[in-house]
Each structure stands twice: as structure tokens, then as C-alpha cells.
Design a protein around this motif. Structure first.
Motif, short mmCIF file in Angstrom:
data_model
loop_
_atom_site.label_atom_id
_atom_site.label_comp_id
_atom_site.label_asym_id
_atom_site.label_seq_id
_atom_site.Cartn_x
_atom_site.Cartn_y
_atom_site.Cartn_z
N ILE A 214 0.85 -1.19 0.00
CA ILE A 214 0.00 0.00 0.00
C ILE A 214 0.88 1.24 0.00
CG2 ILE A 214 -1.76 1.27 1.28
CD1 ILE A 214 -2.73 -1.38 2.40
N GLU A 215 0.57 2.19 -0.87
CA GLU A 215 1.44 3.36 -1.02
C GLU A 215 0.99 4.56 -0.20
OE1 GLU A 215 2.16 4.38 -5.06
OE2 GLU A 215 2.90 2.40 -5.62
N SER A 217 -0.73 6.81 2.84
CA SER A 217 -0.86 6.67 4.30
C SER A 217 -2.31 6.47 4.71
CB SER A 217 -0.29 7.92 4.99
OG SER A 217 1.08 8.06 4.72
N GLY A 218 -3.24 7.17 4.05
CA GLY A 218 -4.65 7.02 4.40
C GLY A 218 -5.14 5.61 4.17
N GLU A 219 -4.77 5.01 3.05
CA GLU A 219 -5.19 3.64 2.77
C GLU A 219 -4.54 2.65 3.73
OE1 GLU A 219 -5.25 0.40 -0.94
OE2 GLU A 219 -4.45 2.42 -1.24
N LEU A 220 -3.27 2.91 4.08
CA LEU A 220 -2.58 2.03 5.02
C LEU A 220 -3.25 2.08 6.39
CD1 LEU A 220 -0.22 0.15 5.66
CD2 LEU A 220 1.17 2.18 6.16
N LEU A 221 -3.62 3.27 6.85
CA LEU A 221 -4.30 3.39 8.13
C LEU A 221 -5.63 2.65 8.11
CD1 LEU A 221 -4.51 4.61 10.96
CD2 LEU A 221 -5.46 6.68 9.92
N LEU A 222 -6.39 2.82 7.03
CA LEU A 222 -7.67 2.13 6.90
C LEU A 222 -7.46 0.61 6.90
CD1 LEU A 222 -10.73 2.21 6.38
CD2 LEU A 222 -10.23 2.36 3.93
N PHE A 223 -6.43 0.15 6.19
CA PHE A 223 -6.12 -1.28 6.12
C PHE A 223 -5.86 -1.86 7.51
CE2 PHE A 223 -2.72 -4.47 5.96
CZ PHE A 223 -3.31 -5.44 5.15
N VAL A 224 -5.06 -1.16 8.30
CA VAL A 224 -4.72 -1.66 9.64
C VAL A 224 -5.94 -1.64 10.54
CG1 VAL A 224 -3.33 -1.23 11.70
CG2 VAL A 224 -2.30 -0.99 9.44
N LEU A 225 -6.72 -0.57 10.53
CA LEU A 225 -7.89 -0.47 11.39
C LEU A 225 -8.92 -1.56 11.06
CD1 LEU A 225 -8.47 3.39 11.59
CD2 LEU A 225 -7.44 1.89 13.30
N VAL A 226 -9.11 -1.82 9.77
CA VAL A 226 -10.06 -2.86 9.37
C VAL A 226 -9.62 -4.22 9.93
CG1 VAL A 226 -10.89 -4.20 7.40
CG2 VAL A 226 -10.96 -1.71 7.34
N SER A 478 9.24 4.51 -3.04
CA SER A 478 8.52 3.27 -2.78
C SER A 478 9.02 2.13 -3.67
CB SER A 478 7.02 3.51 -3.01
OG SER A 478 6.29 2.32 -2.87
N GLN A 479 9.33 2.45 -4.91
CA GLN A 479 9.76 1.43 -5.88
C GLN A 479 11.09 0.82 -5.50
OE1 GLN A 479 10.50 2.76 -10.06
NE2 GLN A 479 8.60 1.66 -10.50
#
Length: 546
Positions: A214-215, A217-226, A478-479
Motif C-alpha cells: 500500500i502506497e 498513508s490514508g489507505e494504510l491506516l484504513l487497512f490496519v484499522l479494518v 517506494s519502488q
């Protein structure tokens, strides 16, 4: 439910205001959260009672998820990397826990407590309060391996307390006069001690493997919380210890993840840390039963006194064994006295499984927790306030940092890299990825390649084409999994008032790794539509006339 949310909103607002008032007097805001919660909770004065027992029960899922997120973050402090950096964390955690458990069991037994009660009190005596300490460390802005190691020691104590309690619970059931189900107590051991660890290992590994891709930060936070909510659901179905599972998951994710992703992962989650602290500790304060304090009796007084003494002696012994130094080790024990969270949860389990002996042990523990949570944070904050990473017992650097394995160097225009940067990469044994306009066979790229070759530095040139400089740097970092980013970019005009961030500032906000920026003078950077040509850096001259 609406009334419950309104009551909690008022509680949170008042707790926040009280924390700001205490902060002016250099007191930890955590104390304000607890005091306001206790005053407005069921055990507070009836005239100002705001949160009742049904409201606490309705908000319990929110509190448990907040607890899981915070324990996941604390898991970073007991990862393999953290324990290597502060070896005394593990030795102190084990020594003070063992001493507290044995001393409390022996003394309370001598004072007439039943064996089941003494067993439970001994198992819970070593438990700490990692979230309390983590919040204090953050609020007083303490830096260095010593404050971080204290949080880790409390986390180790909680893990040991959970597994020890699970092991002694079947024994307490056998010794108890209550006609309890021994098979059920053995199942409790499997669920509490083993199930929590297994769930945490699997969850931490899963988050590390998938979250790495996941690139944003918002998506990463959502991923962890889920996935933490999923873990909370599984723990509820199987009666698994949620705090232990979350702690092990955080430690696993921090251990198996690459260093750069681990830093990014926990930095992202910490963006919501402060609201979760307010939520958890305000409701924890509302759950405090002040009426339990006078009920502790002689056994409760002995529990408090012996536990404090064992923590101080154990902190001294464990710190010396771990190489901390006797001065810090002597003060360490006081910082280990706070107790909350896990001890409360296990005490409730004891009261449910053991009947009257469990209720007696729970009364002692809950009464002691009130004292430890209200007084302990003040002592810890006093010791840690003003602590910085420059302070160390032996004058050495207290923290160990991993050197960057790969460094990304980026510039919006072709520049000649300074030789000292390549020399530093050679000392670090790091590889360089250079991102700037041009092709690999152009003079500036060829010269960089020659310098890297003469210093035995691995070098890769990436051409910056028609795309956003900010986006190109973030994507390339990231790459290539760079551990450090070095920018050569425009500096703001002197005295100018800016409403828009420069590319270097936007990059620094988006990346989870350190970003160093060496600004170029405005006359060195061309306009965007001007054909790029080789530029010299400020220390190489203005470059005019070339």
C-alpha cells in the motif's frame, strides 16, 4: 444510544479542557482524563453523574478497539529490533515480574489470604501499564532509549502477566472451594496464553505482507484499522485475550517488516494516537470504582507495598544485568509502578471464574489500580520530563540507528553531486539511486557514475521525465525501498510569505523515511518550460556563463 454518544462527547470535551489546564502546570494530561472520567462516571458524585453503567457497556466495543490499536502500536517497543537496541528492557521485564509475583504471593499467603487469592494476586502483581507510560513519554516529549525502554518493559510485563495468569488459573480453580469447571479453566489457559499469541503472530505477519504494497498513508491506516476490528471480532468469538493478541501483532509486524516500512506503518497509526488515548483513558476513568479503595484491607495494603518494593528492586537488578547502569536502574523501579489495562481485565476474569476468591482478589487489584493510576503517572512524568536522547548513563549514544541501505538522491534539474555525499555513501556501504533529468550517457550522469565507481558505491541512474517532481520522488522511493532521501531543490525566496508548500516540503510530509534537503539558489533553478542543462551547486559557484 444517542444519549450515550452525547454524554461521551461532553465527557471527552471536559477531559480535554482539564488536560490543557494540567499541562500548564506541567502535569501529565493522562491524569486529567482519569480524574474527569472518575468524577463523571458511575462512582462519582451523584449530582454530576454523566456516564452510567449501561452507557459504559454500550461503549465497550469502542473502548476495546481503541485498546487494541494502542497495544498494536506499543508492540513496536518489544520487537526484535527494539529489544536489541535496549537489551535491559527484556531483562528488567523478566526480573521485576518474577520478583513481584513471588513476593506478593508469599506475603499475602502469610497474611492469611487463601491460596487461590494469593495465586491470582501474584500473577497480576507484575502487570504494568504500557499505554499509560507511552502517553506520558509522548506528552513530556521524552526522547531516547531510556523512555522507550520503559514502555517496552511494561509491555513485556503485561505479556508475562497474561500468560502466567492463564497458567495459574486452573490451579486456583482446583484450590478454590467453589465447584468450578477445571476443564473450562484449562481451556481458559489455552485461549488466554496460547490463542492470543497465535492470533497476534498471524495478524502481524498478515498486516506486514499485505500492507507493504500500500502506497498512501490514508489507505494504510484504513487497512490496519479494518484488520484490527477483524481481530477484535475473532478474539470475541474465541474468548482470546485481545490486548495480548494486539501486542504480539504489533511486535510481529515491526520485526518481520523491512525497517523503512515498519517506520512508515507505525508513524501512520500514531496519527490517531492522541484521540484514542483520550477516548480510552476517559472511559477507563469512568470505570474506576473509587469505593473499592477502602475495601482493600490488610492484604490490599500488603499488595501495594510489596509490589512497589519488588518493582524497585527488580528494576535495579534487571537494569544492571542488562547494562543500563546503576543510577538509571535505581530510578527505573518507580517508573514501573503504574498498573492498569491488562490487570483490570484479568481481575474481572478471575472474579467470573473463581467466584468469591476471585471477587476478593479483584477488589484488591482494582483498588490498587486506582492508586497506581492516579499517583504513578505523576512520578513517571517528573522523572522523564526534559529527558532527551543526548542523555545517557555512560555518555554513549543511547539509541542505535540502522544505517541506510539505499539512498535516493533527487533533483529537478541536472546537478553535479558533491563528492562528500558519495564518500558518505561509501562509508555507510549504501547504494545510490539518482533521479534527475537527462539520460545515463549524458555528462552529469557519467561523472556521477565515475565518482561512485571510484568509491565502490553501487549506482543506478533514473531519468526524471515529464511528470511531477514530487510524485516522481514518492514513487521512486517506494519502488526502490530507499531508507533515506536526499533532495537538491529550490529554496523559498527570503522573506516571502508562502501559502503553497514547496515540492521538498510536500515530499517530506508524504514519505515515512528521513528527507534531507539541500536548497538550490533561485537563479540556479530554471523555469519549468526551460530546457534543462547541467547546474552547479551553491558551494561549486553560481554556474553563470556556462
Amino acid at each position: 444510544m444517542n444519549d450515550t454518544l452525547v454524554a461521551f462527547a461532553v465527557l471527552a470535551w471536559l477531559a480535554y479542557l482539564a488536560s490543557r489546564l494540567l499541562a500548564r502546570h506541567h502535569l501529565p494530561e493522562l491524569v486529567a482524563f482519569l480524574i474527569v472520567g472518575a468524577l463523571l462516571g458511575p462512582s462519582g458524585p451523584p449530582a454530576i453523574n454523566l456516564i452510567d453503567e449501561p452507557s459504559l457497556i454500550a461503549l465497550r466495543p469502542v473502548t476495546e478497539v481503541a485498546l487494541a490499536v494502542l497495544m498494536f502500536v506499543i508492540g513496536e517497543r518489544v520487537s526484535v529490533r527494539a529489544l536489541r537496541a535496549a537489551r535491559w528492557t527484556l531483562t528488567t521485564g523478566v526480573v521485576q515480574f518474577a520478583l513481584s509475583a513471588v513476593a506478593v504471593f508469599w506475603v499475602t499467603s502469610r497474611l492469611g489470604a487463601d491460596r487461590p487469592v494469593a495465586l491470582v494476586l501474584g500473577a497480576l502483581a507484575g502487570a504494568g501499564a504500557p499505554m499509560t507510560i507511552a502517553h506520558i513519554v509522548s506528552s513530556v516529549r521524552a526522547r531516547g532509549s531510556y523512555p522507550t525502554g520503559i514502555v517496552g518493559t511494561h509491555a513485556v510485563s503485561d505479556a508475562l502477566a497474561t500468560t502466567t495468569f492463564a497458567a495459574v488459573l486452573p490451579i486456583a480453580v482446583v484450590l478454590s472451594d467453589e465447584a468450578a469447571d477445571v476443564g473450562g479453566a484449562v481451556l481458559d489457559f489455552v485461549q488466554l496464553g496460547i490463542g492470543g499469541a497465535v492470533l497476534g503472530l498471524l495478524g502481524g505477519w498478515f498486516i506486514s505482507r499485505l500492507g507493504f504494497q500500500i502506497e498512501t498513508s490514508g489507505e494504510l491506516l484504513l487497512f490496519v484499522l479494518v484488520h484490527i476490528v477483524i481481530g477484535w471480532t475473532i478474539a470475541g468469538w474465541l474468548d482470546i485475550s485481545l490486548p495480548l493478541a494486539a501486542l504480539v501483532a504489533g511486535a510481529t509486524a515491526a520485526t518481520v517488516s523491512p525497517q523503512a516500512f515498519s517506520v512508515r506503518l507505525f508513524r501512520t497509526i500514531k496519527t490517531i494516537e492522541q484521540p484514542l488515548y483520550l477516548l480510552f483513558f476517559a472511559l477507563a476513568g469512568a470505570s474506576i470504582h473509587l469505593s473499592d479503595v477502602p475495601k482493600v484491607g490488610l492484604v490490599g495494603v500488603a499488595y501495594i507495598v510489596v509490589r512497589v518494593a519488588a518493582k524497585i528492586v527488580g528494576g535495579l537488578g534487571g537494569g544492571l544485568v542488562g547494562g543500563l547502569g546503576w543510577r538509571r536502574s535505581l530510578r527505573l523501579g518507580v517508573n514501573l509502578t503504574p498498573q492498569a489495562g491488562v490487570a483490570v481485565g484479568l481481575a474481572v476474569i478471575a472474579s467470573e471464574r473463581l467466584g468469591d476468591p476471585g471477587a476478593e482478589a479483584a477488589t484488591v487489584v482494582l483498588g490498587a489500580v486506582v492508586l497506581f493510576e492516579l499517583v504513578g503517572p505523576l512520578l513517571v512524568a517528573r522523572d522523564l520530563r526534559g529527558w532527551s536522547s543526548s542523555e545517557d548513563e555512560n555518555g554513549a549514544a543511547p539509541e542505535e540507528f540502522e544505517l541506510p541501505h539505499r539512498v535516493l538522491v533527487a533533483a529537478p534539474v541536472p546537478v553535479e553531486l558533491p563528492e562528500w555525499l558519495i564518500d558518505q555513501a561509501a562509508r555507510w556501504r549504501s547504494s545510490l539511486v539518482v533521479l534527475m533529468p537527462g539520460e545515463r550517457d549524458e555528462p552529469h550522469a557519467v561523472k556521477i557514475g565515475e565518482l561512485c565507481g571510484s568509491r565502490d558505491v553501487d549506482f543506478e541512474f533514473r531519468s526524471l521525465r515529464n511528470e511531477s517532481f514530487t510524485g516522481a520522488v514518492v514513487r521512486s522511493r517506494s519502488q526502490h525501498h530507499a531508507d533515506l532521501v536526499v533532495l537538491f531543490s529550490q529554496r523559498p525566496p527570503t522573506g516571502a510569505s508562502r501559502l503553497v508548500l514547496l515540492p521538498s516540503e510536500r515530499i517530506a510530509r508524504q514519505l515515512p523515511v528521513p528527507v534531507l534537503n539541500f536548497p538550490l539558489s533561485p537563479d540556479i533553478v530554471d523555469e519549468a518550460d526551460e530546457a534543462p542543462r547541467q547546474r552547479r551547486l551553491p558551494w561549486q559557484g553560481t554556474g553563470r556563463g556556462e
